[in-house]
Write an enzyme that holds these catalytic residues in place. Structure first.
Site, PDB file in Angstrom:
ATOM      1  CE  LYS A 336      -4.343  -1.166   2.021  1.00 60.14           C
ATOM      2  NZ  LYS A 336      -5.299  -0.531   2.806  1.00 60.14           N
ATOM      3  CB  CYS A 448     -24.178  26.457  21.424  1.00 59.70           C
ATOM      4  SG  CYS A 448     -25.167  27.901  21.850  1.00 59.70           S
TER       5      CYS A 448
END
Ligand code: IVH
Length: 696
Positions: A336, A448
């Site tokens: 890879k 929030c």
């Protein structure tokens, strides 16, 4: 000392056992995210390294062998859990004729050399061993079956033993022959299997992501996820529009001519399959390394994603001699390519507030060139991610752009940290409105909670409300929303219907035409059906599909508002989390006000009469549904009551016309009904009343 070494022996054993168990769990989770959800949470490299570590540990602890370990089987991408589902949805699961294995892989050239040595040794000194080098295509594997020269099945890898038959989707790929051309019939036997990789070329990947961005849908992280998400679509026409392609790299079956892998691939190519030309028969380690080095750079010019090179022993007889492990062939290995990475300095961490109030930390860095693009920002995901990096202010960080399109910080460089550097502290108050943040247990994100007063949340909700799949209001893009917000004309979604034509027309760059268009868009949106209005409200966890299901079960906003969390969880695919979120949203006083204003503006807050009205036989009657039923679900009965003109009531009162009672009706309701003398109807009696035959 004696004591210490004894502990040394015992301690690692205990912790290695724990590590094995933890790694197995983590890798299984990643397998699920990768194959089933097409949304990996860890990079390929991290996955490979963890898998490798698990293999090493398991070898060291044969007493902990578990056939279910991820080292012993390949990840599963199966969409259905049973064979073809009753509704005809999903895919038929079919057993592979030959198990669909994965490949051993490595990032190390030395390990490639070691593998070659093992191959030579395994072949007992045979000379002239040929290794075929091919590109490793980064899509998802597919197994195609041809019978009498015709494509009959296309199976995904599944769990390696059984896969989903996605042949209808595969038929949309132009480069896959439906049938072997008559003049090529001699080159391939009538029945054979061929395996390869389904891919979404870069060109289409970019196009689809651009469209998804415009539609405010989540982007695909890379072409592989996009391809696997595409292949799992249930509508082949949608698949066709995406533009998949395929490269084939492995021919299997009985009585197939040819004695080498390379010969078979060339035959397949002649028969009409797309077989890559980036393939070379190598006779030495040097030739193999040359191929790897050449393609590590050259691959960037290809139309599709690749993530390595696959090495295969060419002669089929030699492949057979080398054989297989439980999961991989010994005659093949994948090398890879390392993701490109760069070191750069962190300048600051800023925080973004999303539509739902979720806070995302963002790293702002010294701009750096990575795979052809300048990178200066990367997401830091959440507080835990920052902690796991041990990120300090001013740190030098490694940025990677691998298979993923969005750059990622993978590590900090501790050697370059200044002695007085302070750890990055996650904020505790909202950067936009100053409200103290909250973090719900079990969730990664800080939020929030000021959802009706925090500017990005307000604007985000409006952007969602007007978006194409919601109210589809033309002429109200995010910049216009920003502008109107700054002007104080828009605070929440209901304000949209109170915009003033003349005020807008007077704005620089707008004029009568733009204002007319917007007013027209607003007017047209009043025809948007109830399910989409519900989606547009922007209730957390209520996406398009959930909104449709909720709207079907609750054909009006009033019914939905009256539903309890328990009742909501009875709707298909609505779990407790969604139900709680719906109930909380609808019970919130600010939201109720908004909903009332939207209703007054003329939005569709109930399913249209034609859709649902079957008769007036229950007109004006308040009915309570309670218990468990035989013929229909509780939601279906509620919908039937509405459809016949009745009203669903949540609790028993003197006004209740009757109770439709199934098995195990709630004792409190029963007692109250008896006290008030309210009639109780069985399922059969009710169906008789509305003149509907029960359907068993
Ligand atoms: S051969 C038994 N050749 O990589 C050998 N696989 O990580 C079967 N892949 O599952 C596989 N390009 O999906 C082979 N040229 C290639 C490949 C390739 C990509 C994929 C395949 C496999 C995975 C293993």
């Amino acid at each position: 000392m004696q004591q210490l070494s004894l502990f040394d022996d015992i301690e690692p054993q205990l912790s290695e056992r724990d590590e094995i168990l933890a790694l197995r769990k983590e890798l299984e989770e990643q397998n699920y995210n990768y194959y089933v959800l097409s949304q990996p949470i860890m990079s390929d490299r991290e996955f490979d390294e963890k898998m490798h570590r698990l293999e090493v540990l398991e070898q060291r602890h044969p007493e902990l062998f578990d056939p279910k370990s991820p080292t012993q089987h390949v990840g599963s991408d199966i969409v259905t859990t049973s064979s073809k589902s009753k509704t005809g949805e999903g895919f038929e699961q079919v057993a592979h004729r030959y198990p669909m294995l994965s490949l051993a892989n490595t990032y190390s050239e030395q390990e490639i050399r070691d593998w070659l040595m093992r191959v030579y040794k395994g072949l007992e000194g045979q000379t002239g061993v040929e290794i075929v080098c091919e590109l490793k295509y980064d899509g998802l594997s597919i197994s195609l079956w041809y019978e009498n020269g015709r494509l009959v099945r296309a199976l995904t890898r599944g769990d390696g033993v059984r896969g989903d038959d996605v042949v209808q989707n595969i038929r949309t790929i132009a480069s896959i022959p439906q049938q072997i051309a008559p003049d090529q019939r001699d080159s391939m036997p009538p029945n054979f299997e061929i395996r390869g990789e389904v891919l979404l070329p870069w060109e289409h990947f970019d196009r689809i992501n651009r469209q998804r961005e415009a539609d405010e849908e989540p982007l695909f992280a890379n072409p592989r996820n996009a391809a696997s998400g595409t292949l799992k679509l249930l509508n082949p026409e949608q698949v066709r529009a995406r533009g998949l392609d395929a490269y084939l790299y492995y021919v299997l079956g009985e009585n197939i001519p040819g004695t080498t892998h390379f010969e078979r691939l060339q035959m397949a190519k002649k028969a009409g399959f797309q077989v890559s030309d980036a393939i070379r028969v190598c006779r030495s380690v040097e030739e193999v390394m040359d191929f790897i080095h050449f393609w590590d750079t050259e691959r960037k010019t290809l139309p599709v994603a690749t993530d390595g090179v696959v090495l295969k022993v060419n002669a089929l007889a030699q492949q057979e001699m080398l054989g297989y492990t439980a999961k991989t062939p010994r005659w093949a290995i994948a090398f890879k390519f390392a993701a490109e990475k760069q070191l750069t300095q962190l300048h600051s961490v800023t925080y973004q507030v999303g539509r739902t109030g979720a806070i995302t930390p963002v790293a702002n860095m010294q701009p750096v060139l990575l795979s052809g693009t300048v990178v200066k920002r990367a997401t830091l995901n959440n507080e835990d991610f920052i902690r796991s990096l041990d990120l300090h202010e001013g740190d030098y960080v490694w940025v990677e752009k691998g298979g993923e399109i969005i750059p990622k910080i993978t590590a900090v460089e501790p050697t370059k940290r200044s002695a007085d550097a302070r750890p990055v502290q996650f904020i505790r108050t909202c950067p936009e409105c100053g409200t103290p943040l909250v973090r719900v247990e079990g969730e990664a994100a800080w939020r929030c909670p000021n959802d009706s007063g925090c500017p990005p949340q307000q604007k985000g909700k409006m952007e969602h409300f007007v978006s194409r799949k919601a109210m589809n209001i033309d002429g109200l893009g995010s910049e216009t929303i920003d502008l109107f917000y700054e002007k104080g004309w828009l605070h929440n979604i209901a304000d949209v219907y109170h915009l003033d034509h003349d005020q807008i027309a007077a704005l620089p760059g707008f004029g009568d035409k733009s204002a007319d268009r917007l007013m027209q868009g607003l007017e047209q949106s009043k025809q948007v059906p109830w399910s989409r209005v519900l989606f547009a409200l922007g209730i957390r966890f209520v996406g398009e599909t959930t909104a449709k299901k909720l709207a079907k079960a609750y054909p009006s906003i009033d019914l939905l508002c009256a539903a309890t969390v328990d009742e909501l969880t009875e709707v298909e695919d609505v779990g407790e989390e969604i139900a709680k979120s719906v109930a909380a949203h609808l019970q919130n006083a600010d939201n109720q006000l908004i909903i009332n204003r939207l209703r007054d503006a003329g939005l569709q807050m109930e399913s249209s009469e034609q859709e649902t009205r079957l008769s007036d036989s229950l007109s004006g009657k308040a009915i309570v549904v309670s218990g468990v039923f035989r013929y229909h679900s509780r939601d279906e009965y509620k919908a039937l009551i509405e459809a016949h003109g009745g009203k669903n009531a949540g609790s028993v009162s003197a006004k209740t016309a009757f109770i439709l009672a199934g098995e195990n009706m709630g004792p409190a309701k029963l007692e109250k009904a008896q006290k008030l003398g309210v009639q109780i109807l069985s399922e059969d009696e009710f169906l008789d009343l509305i003149q509907m035959k029960q359907t068993t």
